[in-house]
Design an enzyme around this catalytic site. Structure first.
Site, PDB file in Angstrom:
ATOM      1  N   TYR A 149      33.394   3.466  19.527  1.00  0.00           N
ATOM      2  CA  TYR A 149      34.149   2.344  18.821  1.00  0.00           C
ATOM      3  C   TYR A 149      33.568   0.999  18.941  1.00  0.00           C
ATOM      4  CZ  TYR A 149      38.444  -0.724  18.832  1.00  0.00           C
ATOM      5  OH  TYR A 149      39.236  -1.769  18.692  1.00  0.00           O
ATOM      6  N   ASP A 244      25.431  -2.024  20.452  1.00  0.00           N
ATOM      7  CA  ASP A 244      26.649  -2.429  20.826  1.00  0.00           C
ATOM      8  C   ASP A 244      26.736  -2.436  22.378  1.00  0.00           C
ATOM      9  OD1 ASP A 244      29.192  -3.172  21.586  1.00  0.00           O
ATOM     10  OD2 ASP A 244      30.228  -2.008  19.803  1.00  0.00           O
ATOM     11  N   LYS A 276      33.213  -8.416  27.044  1.00  0.00           N
ATOM     12  CA  LYS A 276      33.903  -8.181  28.285  1.00  0.00           C
ATOM     13  C   LYS A 276      33.120  -8.920  29.512  1.00  0.00           C
ATOM     14  CE  LYS A 276      35.471  -3.638  26.277  1.00  0.00           C
ATOM     15  NZ  LYS A 276      36.700  -3.350  26.544  1.00  0.00           N
TER      16      LYS A 276
END
Ligand code: PLP
Length: 444
Positions: A149, A244, A276
């Protein structure tokens, strides 16, 4: 003190009903709605260290960690003090600030990227990295892996087409076919599939994007040398390798996840994305990479990218303070907490005969309650990850919640630990596990 299963939830239930009247599904990001496990999401009133307190006054040891950012635990006093001081100086100026420079320097020092640009979300970071890769190469095709994702970027909300080297189909209504016409979706850890698409489409491929260690189908570590193989394949075909690290960066290990297999000498990602942890619990994310590629970004180069709140002074303060506090000792503690809970979960499930696999990468781990009808010895890709007995996870999740432990409300997620998970918090989790394993066993 009510028994664990009698925790009051009336205020959460009331807020969920009211939320449903004004917000689709009652939540602002789908997984929060408990759709995969049933029941009422807990509305959280406050959090401190390893603990969440909901609006009904229940306390939970938190293993969601805001889906990754809270490496230091909630409301870390130094992060809060720095953020309060930053807020008092004004919340956004739309002009450059020193904190942006300091955070960029910290990221450049700790990762292979030479230049970095801030965004407000991981979605924006991957979307921008892909635009930049396309602009830099003059090519259009993007390769990704099923189960990885990268945020809700149209081109990446894609499912595999009908054959390995065929283009993708939209993964959700609202994404036009044209947005995924240039996306190829491959099975993770599958070198032959990668070789095949590069052989067939290599000259059209702008970039391959992968999670450095997939965490969005549960933790699925790259097989040894897989990331290096991806980087070398991209290089051989003139494509860019986009790693990523929105989840893994500064979380899986101190420097991110890209070198987890110890095989990074001689290769680095061309572009990386972060989010994050580097936002310290506020909305901040980034993408970065080779200076020559990043120099193509506007205003230095022709590839447009922008953001009203990008590099926001409060968010970059939270991120900078968090990264400065994220010492080797922090990663050691998070790693110890993670392995203690992972081993205890596995032991509790084994004691009840619940088929399961625990997989980890650095300080990240997840628990797969595998489907006995479709046994696996490891989860290597999304097909493996989907071979779970989902009713078992729902029962396990609710037993843990009733016992005061908040797991991710989905079977496909990392259990995020923090350095604030002290021995009392860990013991609380360990005590809850046997009962939850019994609840899971009852679903087979
Ligand atoms: N990339 C990865 C690997 C992620 O895990 C996520 C979010 O979970 C994103 C990108 C998107 O980040 P955001 O939710 O901040 O848009």
């Amino acid at each position: 003190m009510p028994a664990p299963t009698e925790r009051p939830t009336a205020r959460s239930a009331d807020l969920f009903a009211r939320a449903g009247a004004v917000t689709p599904g009652g939540v602002n990001s789908p997984v929060r709605a408990f759709g995969a496990v049933g029941g009422t999401p807990r509305f959280i009133a406050s959090a401190e260290g390893a603990w969440l307190t909901d609006v009904d006054g229940n306390r939970y040891v938190d293993l969601v960690g805001s889906w990754g950012p809270m490496l230091l635990g909630h409301a870390h006093p130094e992060v809060i003090a720095a953020v309060q001081a930053a807020v008092a100086r004004g919340t956004s100026y739309g002009t450059p600030t020193e904190t942006e420079v300091l955070l960029a320097e910290e990221i450049v020092a700790r990762t292979p990227v030479e230049r970095v640009r801030f965004t407000s979300s991981g979605t924006e970071a991957t979307m921008s990295a892909i635009r930049l890769a396309r602009g830099a190469t003059g090519r259009d095709v993007v390769v990704k892996f099923a189960g990885c994702y990268h945020g809700h970027v149209d081109a990446l909300l894609a499912s595999a087409g009908s054959g390995l080297a065929t283009f993708a189909v939209p993964g959700t209504p609202g994404v036009p076919q044209s947005a995924t016409d240039l996306t190829l979706v491959l099975p993770y850890n599958d070198r032959a599939a990668v070789e095949k698409v590069f052989a067939e489409h290599g000259e059209r491929i702008a970039c391959l994007v992968t999670e450095a260690v997939p965490g969005n189908m549960g933790v699925v570590p790259p097989e040894p040398g897989f990331n290096r193989f991806l980087a070398e394949t991209c290089r051989a075909h003139g494509a860019l390798f986009v790693s990523d690290e929105v989840m893994t960066g500064f979380r899986a290990t101190r420097q991110g996840g890209w070198g987890l297999d110890g095989a990074h000498e001689g290769w680095v990602p061309d572009l990386m994305t972060f989010g994050k942890v580097m936002g310290g619990g506020l909305p901040a994310a980034a993408f970065g990479g080779r200076a020559d590629v990043m120099s193509l970004l506007s205003p230095q180069g022709p590839v447009y990218q922008a953001g009203t709140l990008s590099g926001n002074p409060v968010a970059t303060t939270a991120g900078l303070t968090t990264l400065r506090l994220a010492t080797d000792e922090v990663y050691e503690r998070v790693g110890t907490v993670a392995s203690t809970i992972a081993e205890a979960a596995s032991a509790a499930l084994a004691a009840e005969g619940v088929p399961h696999l625990v997989q980890s990468a650095g300080t990240m781990f997840s628990v797969f309650l595998t489907d006995p009808a479709s046994p696996r010895s490891a989860v290597r890709d999304f097909d493996d990850a989907q071979a779970q007995h989902l009713p078992a996870y729902a029962a396990f999740f609710h037993a843990m919640l009733d016992a005061g432990v908040h797991l991710p409300p989905s079977a496909y997620e990392v259990w995020f630990c923090s350095a604030a998970h002290d021995d009392a918090a860990v013991s609380h989790v360990l005590e809850a596990l046997p009962g939850a394993a019994r609840a899971a066993a009852a679903t087979y």
